[in-house]
Design an enzyme around this catalytic site. Sequence first.
Site, mmCIF file in Angstrom:
data_model
loop_
_atom_site.group_PDB
_atom_site.id
_atom_site.type_symbol
_atom_site.label_atom_id
_atom_site.label_comp_id
_atom_site.label_asym_id
_atom_site.label_seq_id
_atom_site.Cartn_x
_atom_site.Cartn_y
_atom_site.Cartn_z
ATOM 1 N N LYS A 64 -12.782 45.291 0.605
ATOM 2 C CA LYS A 64 -11.244 45.549 0.693
ATOM 3 C C LYS A 64 -10.641 45.742 2.278
ATOM 4 C CE LYS A 64 -12.140 49.278 -1.655
ATOM 5 N NZ LYS A 64 -13.663 49.008 -1.876
ATOM 6 N N SER A 90 -10.003 52.898 -5.785
ATOM 7 C CA SER A 90 -8.934 53.249 -6.961
ATOM 8 C C SER A 90 -9.435 52.675 -8.339
ATOM 9 C CB SER A 90 -7.504 52.391 -6.585
ATOM 10 O OG SER A 90 -7.657 51.305 -5.844
HETATM 11 N N1 LIG Z 1 -16.397 36.833 1.586
HETATM 12 C C1 LIG Z 1 -16.128 38.311 2.062
HETATM 13 N N2 LIG Z 1 -15.113 38.662 1.848
HETATM 14 C C2 LIG Z 1 -15.060 40.373 2.425
HETATM 15 N N3 LIG Z 1 -16.349 40.753 2.876
HETATM 16 C C3 LIG Z 1 -17.374 40.077 2.918
HETATM 17 C C4 LIG Z 1 -17.359 38.720 2.476
HETATM 18 N N4 LIG Z 1 -18.571 38.601 2.683
HETATM 19 C C5 LIG Z 1 -19.449 39.385 3.153
HETATM 20 N N5 LIG Z 1 -18.659 40.414 3.503
HETATM 21 C C6 LIG Z 1 -19.140 41.619 4.063
HETATM 22 O O1 LIG Z 1 -19.126 42.706 3.042
HETATM 23 C C7 LIG Z 1 -18.771 43.901 3.487
HETATM 24 C C8 LIG Z 1 -17.519 44.577 2.945
HETATM 25 O O2 LIG Z 1 -17.354 45.807 3.562
HETATM 26 P P1 LIG Z 1 -15.796 46.414 3.416
HETATM 27 O O3 LIG Z 1 -16.191 47.695 4.277
HETATM 28 O O4 LIG Z 1 -14.752 45.584 3.632
HETATM 29 O O5 LIG Z 1 -16.057 46.963 2.063
HETATM 30 P P2 LIG Z 1 -14.862 48.007 1.214
HETATM 31 O O6 LIG Z 1 -14.402 47.369 0.227
HETATM 32 O O7 LIG Z 1 -13.877 48.305 2.186
HETATM 33 O O8 LIG Z 1 -15.824 49.128 0.920
HETATM 34 P P3 LIG Z 1 -15.426 50.800 0.789
HETATM 35 O O9 LIG Z 1 -14.812 51.046 -0.558
HETATM 36 O O10 LIG Z 1 -16.858 51.596 0.699
HETATM 37 O O11 LIG Z 1 -14.611 51.148 1.967
HETATM 38 C C9 LIG Z 1 -18.565 43.777 5.059
HETATM 39 O O12 LIG Z 1 -19.750 44.180 5.674
HETATM 40 C C10 LIG Z 1 -18.226 42.342 5.305
HETATM 41 O O13 LIG Z 1 -18.507 41.782 6.318
HETATM 42 MG MG LIG Z 2 -13.144 50.236 3.095
#
Ligand SMILES: Nc1ncnc2c1ncn2[C@@H]1O[C@H](COP(=O)(O)OP(=O)(O)OP(=O)(O)O)[C@@H](O)[C@H]1O
Ligand SMILES: [Mg+2]
Length: 180
Positions: free
Chosen positions: A20, A89
Site C-alpha cells: 500500500k 483498513s
Molecule cells: N509489485 C509490488 N508492489 C508493491 N510492493 C512490492 C512489490 N513487489 C515487492 N514489493 C515490496 O513489498 C513491500 C511492501 O511494503 P509496504 O510498506 O509498501 O506495505 P504496506 O502495505 O504499506 O504495509 P503496512 O500495512 O505494514 O504499512 C516493500 O518492501 C516493496 O518493495
Molecule cells: Mg504502509
Amino acid sequence: MAKVKTGFVLWFTGLSGSGKTTLSLEVERRLKKMGIPHVQRLDGDVVRKELTKDLGFSKEDRDENIRRVGFVAKLLSDNGIPTLCAFISPYKDVRHEVRQRCSNFVEIFVYCPLEILIERDPKGLYKKALSGEIKGFTGIDDPYEPPENPEITIDTSVESIDDGTEKIIFYITEKKLIEA
Ligand SMILES: Nc1ncnc2c1ncn2[C@@H]1O[C@H](COP(=O)(O)OP(=O)(O)OP(=O)(O)O)[C@@H](O)[C@H]1O
Ligand SMILES: [Mg+2]
C-alpha cells in the site's frame, strides 16, 4: 501538463506488507511528474503517530482510526486535492462508510498471498505475530475482510510496482478524474 478535474480519494486496503505505502508513494510521484502539484498522502504509520495516537488495534479502535482518516480525506478531496490513503483498513463496513462520505472514492485492493508476505516481512512483524510476540495481527490472528467490489485490484506477487502504478493512473484517467 495533466490537470485534476475533480478531487478524489484513492483508498489502498490490504494486509501489512502487501504494498500500500509503496504503491501510494509511486502514484504520488507519477502525479507530480505529470504536473499535478498538490497531492496528499495519508499513511497508517504516520497517522497513527499523530492524528490517532490514542487508538489501539481493537475492532472499535481500528474503525475509529479509519473514520477519522475518512473525515480528513473528505475535507481534502472536496477541495480538489487528490488524496491517497494507505491503511490496512480490515473491516468492510467502515470502508463502506468512508466510501459513502467521500465523492469519487476509488477502492484499491492491494492483494498478496500470505506466504509471500511472510517471506517479504519488511518490518519483521509477521515473524513476531507468528511467534505470538504480537497479538491481534491482521491476517494472522485478526480478521481481514477483502473488498467485494473494489474499483481496482492489484496482486503485487504478480504485478510489478510499475504495473500497479500504471493500472491506477489508467483508471483515474479513464474515469476523467484527471485529464492528461
Ligand atoms: N509489485 C509490488 N508492489 C508493491 N510492493 C512490492 C512489490 N513487489 C515487492 N514489493 C515490496 O513489498 C513491500 C511492501 O511494503 P509496504 O510498506 O509498501 O506495505 P504496506 O502495505 O504499506 O504495509 P503496512 O500495512 O505494514 O504499512 C516493500 O518492501 C516493496 O518493495
Ligand atoms: Mg504502509
